[in-house]
Design a protein around this motif. Sequence first.
Motif, PDB file in Angstrom:
ATOM      1  N   ILE A  37       0.843  -1.207   0.000  1.00 31.71           N
ATOM      2  CA  ILE A  37       0.000   0.000   0.000  1.00 31.71           C
ATOM      3  C   ILE A  37       0.873   1.250   0.000  1.00 31.71           C
ATOM      4  CG2 ILE A  37      -1.572   1.366   1.448  1.00 31.71           C
ATOM      5  CD1 ILE A  37      -2.863  -1.416   2.216  1.00 31.71           C
ATOM      6  N   GLU A  38       1.885   1.273   0.844  1.00 32.91           N
ATOM      7  CA  GLU A  38       2.771   2.446   0.903  1.00 32.91           C
ATOM      8  C   GLU A  38       3.510   2.652  -0.418  1.00 32.91           C
ATOM      9  OE1 GLU A  38       2.886   4.855   3.236  1.00 32.91           O
ATOM     10  OE2 GLU A  38       1.170   3.738   4.060  1.00 32.91           O
ATOM     11  N   LYS A  39       3.909   1.565  -1.054  1.00 36.40           N
ATOM     12  CA  LYS A  39       4.602   1.687  -2.339  1.00 36.40           C
ATOM     13  C   LYS A  39       3.643   2.137  -3.451  1.00 36.40           C
ATOM     14  CE  LYS A  39       8.482   0.888  -0.583  1.00 36.40           C
ATOM     15  NZ  LYS A  39       9.412   2.018  -0.419  1.00 36.40           N
ATOM     16  N   ILE A  40       2.402   1.679  -3.406  1.00 34.94           N
ATOM     17  CA  ILE A  40       1.405   2.156  -4.377  1.00 34.94           C
ATOM     18  C   ILE A  40       1.182   3.659  -4.180  1.00 34.94           C
ATOM     19  CG2 ILE A  40      -0.998   2.005  -5.159  1.00 34.94           C
ATOM     20  CD1 ILE A  40      -0.944  -0.973  -4.329  1.00 34.94           C
ATOM     21  N   LYS A  41       1.275   4.106  -2.935  1.00 33.43           N
ATOM     22  CA  LYS A  41       1.133   5.538  -2.619  1.00 33.43           C
ATOM     23  C   LYS A  41       2.414   6.327  -2.898  1.00 33.43           C
ATOM     24  CE  LYS A  41      -2.177   5.089   1.192  1.00 33.43           C
ATOM     25  NZ  LYS A  41      -2.329   5.287   2.654  1.00 33.43           N
ATOM     26  N   ASP A  42       3.415   5.665  -3.473  1.00 38.60           N
ATOM     27  CA  ASP A  42       4.699   6.284  -3.821  1.00 38.60           C
ATOM     28  C   ASP A  42       5.522   6.705  -2.610  1.00 38.60           C
ATOM     29  OD1 ASP A  42       4.274   5.930  -6.561  1.00 38.60           O
ATOM     30  OD2 ASP A  42       3.235   7.861  -6.743  1.00 38.60           O
ATOM     31  N   ASN A  43       5.382   5.996  -1.508  1.00 34.15           N
ATOM     32  CA  ASN A  43       6.171   6.274  -0.316  1.00 34.15           C
ATOM     33  C   ASN A  43       7.534   5.600  -0.455  1.00 34.15           C
ATOM     34  OD1 ASN A  43       7.333   6.458   2.209  1.00 34.15           O
ATOM     35  ND2 ASN A  43       5.434   6.069   3.307  1.00 34.15           N
ATOM     36  N   GLU A  44       8.501   6.373  -0.874  1.00 34.20           N
ATOM     37  CA  GLU A  44       9.843   5.843  -1.113  1.00 34.20           C
ATOM     38  C   GLU A  44      10.530   5.413   0.182  1.00 34.20           C
ATOM     39  OE1 GLU A  44      14.004   7.233  -3.250  1.00 34.20           O
ATOM     40  OE2 GLU A  44      12.143   8.297  -3.683  1.00 34.20           O
ATOM     41  N   ASN A  81      -9.363  -4.424   5.323  1.00 33.87           N
ATOM     42  CA  ASN A  81      -9.061  -3.036   4.970  1.00 33.87           C
ATOM     43  C   ASN A  81      -7.883  -2.952   4.008  1.00 33.87           C
ATOM     44  OD1 ASN A  81     -11.173  -2.074   6.524  1.00 33.87           O
ATOM     45  ND2 ASN A  81      -9.890  -1.611   8.284  1.00 33.87           N
ATOM     46  N   THR A  82      -6.877  -3.819   4.203  1.00 35.30           N
ATOM     47  CA  THR A  82      -5.749  -3.799   3.260  1.00 35.30           C
ATOM     48  C   THR A  82      -6.213  -4.233   1.878  1.00 35.30           C
ATOM     49  OG1 THR A  82      -4.965  -6.070   3.735  1.00 35.30           O
ATOM     50  CG2 THR A  82      -4.031  -4.261   5.069  1.00 35.30           C
ATOM     51  N   GLN A  83      -7.110  -5.195   1.823  1.00 35.20           N
ATOM     52  CA  GLN A  83      -7.637  -5.665   0.533  1.00 35.20           C
ATOM     53  C   GLN A  83      -8.363  -4.536  -0.189  1.00 35.20           C
ATOM     54  OE1 GLN A  83      -7.205  -8.357  -1.138  1.00 35.20           O
ATOM     55  NE2 GLN A  83      -8.837  -8.297  -2.653  1.00 35.20           N
ATOM     56  N   GLU A  84      -9.250  -3.879   0.531  1.00 35.42           N
ATOM     57  CA  GLU A  84     -10.014  -2.777  -0.066  1.00 35.42           C
ATOM     58  C   GLU A  84      -9.095  -1.650  -0.521  1.00 35.42           C
ATOM     59  OE1 GLU A  84     -12.816  -1.809   3.012  1.00 35.42           O
ATOM     60  OE2 GLU A  84     -13.816  -3.754   2.842  1.00 35.42           O
ATOM     61  N   THR A  85      -8.095  -1.339   0.291  1.00 40.63           N
ATOM     62  CA  THR A  85      -7.186  -0.244  -0.031  1.00 40.63           C
ATOM     63  C   THR A  85      -6.329  -0.575  -1.249  1.00 40.63           C
ATOM     64  OG1 THR A  85      -7.137   0.439   2.288  1.00 40.63           O
ATOM     65  CG2 THR A  85      -5.356   1.248   0.887  1.00 40.63           C
ATOM     66  N   ILE A  86      -5.772  -1.767  -1.295  1.00 40.90           N
ATOM     67  CA  ILE A  86      -4.957  -2.153  -2.454  1.00 40.90           C
ATOM     68  C   ILE A  86      -5.777  -2.044  -3.736  1.00 40.90           C
ATOM     69  CG2 ILE A  86      -3.857  -4.122  -3.614  1.00 40.90           C
ATOM     70  CD1 ILE A  86      -2.801  -4.954  -0.811  1.00 40.90           C
ATOM     71  N   CYS A  87      -6.961  -2.603  -3.741  1.00 42.20           N
ATOM     72  CA  CYS A  87      -7.791  -2.584  -4.961  1.00 42.20           C
ATOM     73  C   CYS A  87      -8.208  -1.168  -5.334  1.00 42.20           C
ATOM     74  CB  CYS A  87      -9.003  -3.499  -4.791  1.00 42.20           C
ATOM     75  SG  CYS A  87      -8.543  -5.255  -4.713  1.00 42.20           S
ATOM     76  N   LEU A 133      -5.120   0.671  -6.724  1.00 37.53           N
ATOM     77  CA  LEU A 133      -4.746   0.174  -8.048  1.00 37.53           C
ATOM     78  C   LEU A 133      -5.673   0.711  -9.133  1.00 37.53           C
ATOM     79  CD1 LEU A 133      -3.713  -3.534  -7.390  1.00 37.53           C
ATOM     80  CD2 LEU A 133      -2.229  -1.586  -7.947  1.00 37.53           C
ATOM     81  N   LYS A 134      -6.966   0.854  -8.826  1.00 35.98           N
ATOM     82  CA  LYS A 134      -7.917   1.377  -9.816  1.00 35.98           C
ATOM     83  C   LYS A 134      -7.550   2.782 -10.268  1.00 35.98           C
ATOM     84  CE  LYS A 134     -11.869  -1.322  -8.286  1.00 35.98           C
ATOM     85  NZ  LYS A 134     -13.120  -1.331  -7.523  1.00 35.98           N
ATOM     86  N   GLU A 135      -6.821   3.509  -9.423  1.00 32.31           N
ATOM     87  CA  GLU A 135      -6.439   4.893  -9.732  1.00 32.31           C
ATOM     88  C   GLU A 135      -5.171   4.990 -10.569  1.00 32.31           C
ATOM     89  OE1 GLU A 135      -6.029   6.626  -5.845  1.00 32.31           O
ATOM     90  OE2 GLU A 135      -8.155   6.378  -5.369  1.00 32.31           O
ATOM     91  N   LYS A 136      -4.471   3.873 -10.758  1.00 33.30           N
ATOM     92  CA  LYS A 136      -3.180   3.896 -11.446  1.00 33.30           C
ATOM     93  C   LYS A 136      -3.341   3.672 -12.945  1.00 33.30           C
ATOM     94  CE  LYS A 136      -0.465   4.468  -7.899  1.00 33.30           C
ATOM     95  NZ  LYS A 136       0.361   5.676  -7.784  1.00 33.30           N
ATOM     96  N   PRO A 137      -2.530   4.374 -13.740  1.00 35.86           N
ATOM     97  CA  PRO A 137      -2.540   4.109 -15.188  1.00 35.86           C
ATOM     98  C   PRO A 137      -1.788   2.811 -15.481  1.00 35.86           C
ATOM     99  CG  PRO A 137      -0.880   5.755 -14.656  1.00 35.86           C
ATOM    100  CD  PRO A 137      -1.616   5.451 -13.375  1.00 35.86           C
ATOM    101  N   ALA A 138      -2.028   2.246 -16.639  1.00 33.82           N
ATOM    102  CA  ALA A 138      -1.384   0.993 -17.030  1.00 33.82           C
ATOM    103  C   ALA A 138       0.141   1.104 -16.986  1.00 33.82           C
ATOM    104  CB  ALA A 138      -1.848   0.579 -18.421  1.00 33.82           C
ATOM    105  N   SER A 139       0.663   2.260 -17.330  1.00 35.06           N
ATOM    106  CA  SER A 139       2.113   2.464 -17.364  1.00 35.06           C
ATOM    107  C   SER A 139       2.760   2.342 -15.987  1.00 35.06           C
ATOM    108  CB  SER A 139       2.434   3.834 -17.960  1.00 35.06           C
ATOM    109  OG  SER A 139       1.842   4.861 -17.165  1.00 35.06           O
ATOM    110  N   TRP A 140       1.990   2.522 -14.925  1.00 40.48           N
ATOM    111  CA  TRP A 140       2.521   2.433 -13.556  1.00 40.48           C
ATOM    112  C   TRP A 140       3.147   1.071 -13.282  1.00 40.48           C
ATOM    113  CZ3 TRP A 140       1.047  -0.686  -9.404  1.00 40.48           C
ATOM    114  CH2 TRP A 140       1.590  -0.337  -8.161  1.00 40.48           C
ATOM    115  N   LEU A 141       2.589   0.019 -13.875  1.00 40.34           N
ATOM    116  CA  LEU A 141       3.113  -1.331 -13.636  1.00 40.34           C
ATOM    117  C   LEU A 141       4.583  -1.457 -14.021  1.00 40.34           C
ATOM    118  CD1 LEU A 141       0.126  -3.519 -14.864  1.00 40.34           C
ATOM    119  CD2 LEU A 141       0.902  -3.218 -12.491  1.00 40.34           C
TER     120      LEU A 141
END
Length: 161
Positions: free
Chosen positions: A62-69, A102-108, A111-119
């Motif tokens: 979750i933190e990495k999806i949020k760009d927390n370096e 809550n982690t499941q809901e947050t991850i999904c 991810l829905k907010e990310k563009p395909a290029s994020w992968l």
Amino acid sequence: MTIKDFILSFNELFKGNPWYGVSTMDSLETISFEQWNKKPIGVSNSIATIVWHVIDWRCFVIEKIKDNEAFDIVLNTEADWRKDILVNKEADVLEIVTTLKNTQETICRLLKEKPASWLLETTKGKEYNNEYMLRGILNHDAYHLGQINLIYSQLNKSDIA
């Protein structure tokens, strides 16, 4: 895999019908709160400890999806494997399961907010890309689900420590 594919995979493993067996939630719902602390002879971790370990690594994702370096978990530290986890009552299990949900809901949701290029982008603070990280957490969840189910089956037919 696309982001949509990853979301489908997360949902299938978590509460769906994975081809290899029972989902995470279907497995956890069968375990009585008294069994969450127990360890069969020769087993290092309880179900409670393993579930918290899964939660903590999902929080890493979750933190990495949020760009927390800066956020990280060092292997074989208390951030990786919590110590002295104890489930004393059903409310404790409910708290753990709610946190996991809550982690499941947050991850999904994230991810829905990310563009395909994020992968293909490098995971913040790491030397691998986001697709590799997501594949890793799915494998991690499935691996530990197998451990949970093995411990549960042993608790129902063997001596315990």
